[in-house]
Design a protein around this motif. Structure first.
Motif, PDB file in Angstrom:
ATOM      1  N   VAL A 716       1.078  -1.152  -0.183  1.00  0.00           N
ATOM      2  CA  VAL A 716      -0.314  -0.396  -0.235  1.00  0.00           C
ATOM      3  C   VAL A 716       1.217   1.318   0.165  1.00  0.00           C
ATOM      4  O   VAL A 716       1.864   1.319   0.858  1.00  0.00           O
ATOM      5  N   VAL A 717       0.262   2.256  -0.934  1.00  0.00           N
ATOM      6  CA  VAL A 717       0.970   3.546  -1.377  1.00  0.00           C
ATOM      7  C   VAL A 717       0.076   4.255  -0.981  1.00  0.00           C
ATOM      8  O   VAL A 717      -0.388   4.631  -1.503  1.00  0.00           O
ATOM      9  N   ALA A 718       0.466   5.336  -0.341  1.00  0.00           N
ATOM     10  CA  ALA A 718      -0.054   6.677  -0.151  1.00  0.00           C
ATOM     11  C   ALA A 718      -0.245   7.485  -1.631  1.00  0.00           C
ATOM     12  O   ALA A 718       1.133   7.176  -1.930  1.00  0.00           O
ATOM     13  N   TYR A 719      -1.031   8.076  -1.686  1.00  0.00           N
ATOM     14  CA  TYR A 719      -1.254   9.156  -3.099  1.00  0.00           C
ATOM     15  C   TYR A 719      -2.514  10.067  -3.554  1.00  0.00           C
ATOM     16  O   TYR A 719      -2.997   9.479  -2.661  1.00  0.00           O
ATOM     17  N   ASP A 720      -1.877  11.058  -3.838  1.00  0.00           N
ATOM     18  CA  ASP A 720      -2.814  11.321  -4.875  1.00  0.00           C
ATOM     19  C   ASP A 720      -4.061  10.789  -5.452  1.00  0.00           C
ATOM     20  O   ASP A 720      -3.787  11.203  -6.187  1.00  0.00           O
ATOM     21  N   ILE A 721      -4.925  10.290  -5.427  1.00  0.00           N
ATOM     22  CA  ILE A 721      -6.437  10.148  -6.093  1.00  0.00           C
ATOM     23  C   ILE A 721      -7.296  10.292  -5.703  1.00  0.00           C
ATOM     24  O   ILE A 721      -7.200   9.826  -3.968  1.00  0.00           O
ATOM     25  N   PRO A 722      -8.339   9.897  -6.227  1.00  0.00           N
ATOM     26  CA  PRO A 722      -9.993  10.445  -5.311  1.00  0.00           C
ATOM     27  C   PRO A 722     -10.187   9.153  -4.254  1.00  0.00           C
ATOM     28  O   PRO A 722      -9.667   7.909  -4.815  1.00  0.00           O
ATOM     29  N   PRO A 723     -10.440   9.316  -3.491  1.00  0.00           N
ATOM     30  CA  PRO A 723     -11.332   8.157  -2.466  1.00  0.00           C
ATOM     31  C   PRO A 723     -11.926   7.356  -3.279  1.00  0.00           C
ATOM     32  O   PRO A 723     -12.571   7.821  -4.001  1.00  0.00           O
ATOM     33  N   GLY A 724     -11.751   6.280  -3.068  1.00  0.00           N
ATOM     34  CA  GLY A 724     -12.527   4.769  -4.099  1.00  0.00           C
ATOM     35  C   GLY A 724     -11.939   4.006  -4.774  1.00  0.00           C
ATOM     36  O   GLY A 724     -12.796   3.246  -5.733  1.00  0.00           O
ATOM     37  N   ASP A 725     -10.877   4.918  -5.463  1.00  0.00           N
ATOM     38  CA  ASP A 725     -10.150   4.511  -6.341  1.00  0.00           C
ATOM     39  C   ASP A 725      -8.836   4.661  -6.484  1.00  0.00           C
ATOM     40  O   ASP A 725      -7.999   5.046  -5.509  1.00  0.00           O
ATOM     41  N   VAL A 726      -8.306   3.356  -7.064  1.00  0.00           N
ATOM     42  CA  VAL A 726      -6.565   2.759  -6.788  1.00  0.00           C
ATOM     43  C   VAL A 726      -6.569   2.441  -7.608  1.00  0.00           C
ATOM     44  O   VAL A 726      -7.022   2.424  -8.882  1.00  0.00           O
ATOM     45  N   ALA A 727      -5.078   2.551  -8.044  1.00  0.00           N
ATOM     46  CA  ALA A 727      -4.035   1.705  -8.736  1.00  0.00           C
ATOM     47  C   ALA A 727      -2.936   1.477  -9.162  1.00  0.00           C
ATOM     48  O   ALA A 727      -2.482   1.366  -7.644  1.00  0.00           O
ATOM     49  N   ALA A 728      -2.947   0.333 -10.244  1.00  0.00           N
ATOM     50  CA  ALA A 728      -1.546  -0.560  -9.898  1.00  0.00           C
ATOM     51  C   ALA A 728      -1.120  -0.362 -11.340  1.00  0.00           C
ATOM     52  O   ALA A 728      -1.382  -0.368 -12.126  1.00  0.00           O
TER      53      ALA A 728
END
Length: 767
Positions: A716-728
């Protein structure tokens, strides 16, 4: 390899980081002199076209390459080779457990190889025997449509044209293509709306725009030369409005590595004047909100006796369907727009004011828009926005889909299309005096399903790495293994070589950077960039092995062995590429006198009918689309199956990656070093799930079947992305994309909108 760490990046895109990375890569390849020579000839007249992205070339620049272009060129020009000795040491079953990075790092394929199933190893085979094996399989098929001919966007116009001529002369329109996996929605939507599936702008238009709207793309990694155009526009006062799910450094700040001032001072260029992060899939709602505001402001201006915002003359003369669109906009409530976009009405208003205040507007987008279920409708909405204000067919204004691979657009232009139009087939039949198949063929998803079902028996890939690029990785692997023969025309070892059919060949081809000498002498090939510019490309380096052949020569060899001399003398075309271009000129509009026109520096412009206000649509006008917003971004049928808290996953590239080619383990601009198994999440989302940064998780996708699709071992990496969305990153997360989760009207895999459950895991064991 860099030590694994997460360290947020504070600098601009480009700058010393890009220069240092380029230098390390060029000199670390153990062929620095050759790589430097190659870089100086990249994207130059009498040089070769970069094998990376499809962004246009800026004429007159001595250095016309970017960091990732330098990586692509050096990666291709490596001195390492995969010899028969390598395969003797490594059985296929063992190589299947190696990483994609390991496979391609081994170097260039030295000679043709045949998979011996008894020994589980690839063994050398002569070219003649390889072609004879292909011909034997093809000529014993029950039907021509049991052949699948896959194409990568790296192939030249000449190779692609010869490939489609081979397939159609054999009797099939099965041309699954890498564009089916990425930008198909752009071609479909633009074809419906303006009659041509290409962008309407040229590179020069970026110098004349008052505003540029950037949707769903990360130029700093995927097409870095675009940053030069955006930087110059921003410095000229152009407003750049970005809608992108993640905050990406390349769209925030950029320091030109080729600018002494920016390299020797703290100075860099701000790119985006406004930066908005919509929810995944929420772009259409944001665009609808902008249109709704423009229409309101237009009505208010008219009520005051002022000129309105709409270009009514353009709309009256050139468009149809406005009334239906206006009704749909009026019926769309602001509550739905705000909820679905994830943006506030104030943010959407800021963006709309920029559009309203600009006389010349460019809208540009990439795969962040095209890989959703409603991508075609979203792109239609982008076109609607431009049609309302007549922002097509004038300097500094228009539509610009940013393609990925360097010639993916050219391949489609010269006939790589599973649904060719009747006019094209009629020209082909008349010119070659040979019947052409009329049955629609398979796109990429349909081809995988046909192989899985046993309907298609032979798979031939002109470049690419479909096993890593396609969705539902395990299903794709089973489909390939179900074939009687798989043939991979490749420069380097990749995952697709290991997911082989009952019989399998690897045929080594020349790279874009290498000399191509045929019977008539040195050859050049052509490519088409995202701006419909066609130009020559001629390699400069010596081939790594005498066994390697050009893609064109390989296609001609397969065709000659299979079809004899019908309907052309295949060997004569392989001997002299001018002859192939003469056939292109006779059958593809826009290529008339192609060999003569290619003599001019920079090539020639194919033109764009929509940019000339010539609409090749059924009614001869540009068409407004009246699609409603999706009822839900994640269908209720999926949320009810989830039995847990869903997030929406998008797959993306790291900075040390181009498509499925992984150059290294760093993603500098996102602060990830020495690793790829990470998942980017908003800090609030991490807390909501009772996780902590650095925790390990597995991802489980939810789809309308009972198939379990999951991948694990992600940090898990914290990032500036809307809550509820994730990226990999992909291809690691491609197993989560169901084969039949595709875009409406495009059949493009929905790789930017995957509903997933996230479950905490124990830390992986280090062996």
């Amino acid at each position: 390899m860099t030590t694994k760490k997460i360290k947020p990046y504070q600098g601009p895109a480009g700058g010393w980081g890009a220069l240092a990375s380029t230098t390390r890569f060029v000199f670390g390849s153990k062929k620095p002199a050759a790589n430097i020579r190659n870089l100086l000839r990249a994207n130059q007249v009498k040089g070769f076209d970069c094998p990376g992205c499809a962004w246009g070339d800026e004429q007159g620049k001595h250095f016309s390459f970017c960091e990732n272009g330098a990586k692509a060129i050096s990666w291709e020009a490596t001195g390492k080779q995969v010899t028969p000795g390598f395969f003797r040491q490594h059985p296929v079953s063992q190589l299947q457990h190696q990483s994609d990075y390991f496979l391609e790092y081994q170097g260039r394929i030295e000679q043709p190889m045949y998979l011996n199933r008894e020994t589980d190893r690839y063994e050398p085979i002569s070219w003649d025997d390889a072609f004879a094996l292909i011909a034997r399989h093809l000529n014993t098929l029950e039907h021509p449509d049991q052949l699948e001919l896959y194409t990568s966007g790296r192939a030249s116009n000449e190779a692609a044209y010869l490939y489609q001529l081979f397939g159609r002369s054999f009797g099939t329109n099965n041309f699954p293509d890498c564009s089916n996996l990425c930008h198909e929605a752009s071609g479909v939507a633009l074809g419906q709306a303006i009659g041509v599936g290409k962008g309407t702008v040229t590179l020069h238009d970026f110098d004349q725009a008052d505003a540029i709207f950037v949707f769903g793309q990360n130029p700093g990694t995927n097409h870095p030369r675009m940053l030069h155009s955006l930087r110059n526009a921003a410095r000229n006062g152009t407003a750049i409005v970005t809608f992108n799910n993640l905050k990406e450094r390349g769209l925030e700040r950029f320091a030109d590595p080729q600018s002494p001032i920016e390299m020797l001072t703290p100075k860099d260029s701000r790119i985006s004047s406004h930066y908005f992060c919509p929810r995944l899939g929420g772009d259409m709602a944001a665009i609808r909100g902008m249109a709704k505001l423009l229409l309101e402001w237009d009505a208010e201006a008219l009520a005051r006796g002022e000129a309105g915002l709409l270009d009514r003359d353009f709309i009256e003369r050139h468009t149809s369907g406005l009334d239906d669109y206006l009704a749909e906009v009026a019926a769309t409530p602001w509550e739905q727009i705000v909820e679905q976009s994830g943006l506030s009405r104030e943010q959407i208003t800021q963006a709309a004011r920029v559009h309203a205040g600009a006389k010349r507007v460019i809208v540009t987008w990439a795969m962040g828009i095209t890989q959703h279920k409603h991508s075609v409708a979203t792109i239609r909405e982008l076109v609607n926005l431009q049609l309302l204000r007549g922002q097509l067919g004038k300097p500094g204004a228009g539509l610009c889909p940013v393609r990925g691979h360097s010639n993916v657009q050219g391949n489609r232009t010269v006939g790589i299309n599973e649904k060719p139009d009747t006019a094209f087939l009629a020209r082909m039949e008349q010119h070659f005096n040979h019947p052409m198949p009329r049955r629609p063929g398979h796109n990429a998803v349909a081809a995988i399903q046909a192989m899985l079902d046993g309907e298609s028996k032979v798979f031939i890939a002109l470049g690419g790495n479909i096993a890593a690029a396609a969705p539902d990785t395990h299903v794709t692997a089973r489909a390939l293994a179900n074939c009687t023969l798989t043939v991979q025309i490749s420069t380097k070892l990749n995952r697709s070589h290991l997911m082989a059919g009952k019989e399998a060949l690897i045929l080594p081809c020349l790279g874009r950077t290498e000399e191509d000498v045929q019977a008539s002498g040195p050859q050049f090939i052509t490519v088409e960039d995202s701006f419909s510019m066609v130009h020559a490309s001629q390699g400069v380096g010596k081939p790594k092995s005498p066994h390697q052949r050009s893609e064109t020569a390989i296609i001609a060899g397969m065709a000659r062995a299979t079809l004899g001399s019908q309907p052309v003398d295949w060997q004569a075309l392989a001997d002299d590429y001018d002859r192939i271009r003469e056939h292109i000129a006779a059958t593809i509009p826009g290529f008339e006198q192609v060999n003569e026109r290619l003599q001019q520096p920079g090539g020639f412009y194919l033109g764009n009918s929509a940019a000339r206000h010539e609409w090749q649509t059924d009614n001869g006008k540009a068409s407004f689309g009246a699609d409603p917003l999706p009822a839900r971004l994640i269908p209720e049928a999926i949320t009810t199956r989830a039995q847990g808290m869903l997030s929406t996953l998008q797959t993306l590239r790291s900075h040390d990656q181009y498509n499925t080619t992984i150059y290294g383990m760093d993603d500098r601009y996102r602060g990830v070093y020495g690793q790829r198994m990470v998942i980017f999440m908003h800090p609030d989302e991490i807390k909501r799930r009772e996780l902590q940064e650095g925790d390990w998780v597995e991802l489980v996708s939810v789809w309308q079947d009972d198939v379990e699709r999951k991948v694990g071992g992600f940090k898990v990496v914290a990032y500036d992305i809307p809550p509820g969305d994730v990226a990999a990153y992909y291809p690691e997360t491609n197993p989560l994309v169901p084969l039949h989760s595709v875009g409406d009207g495009s059949d493009t895999p929905t790789s930017k909108s995957i509903p997933v459950l996230i479950r905490k895991q124990e830390a992986p064991r280090i062996i």
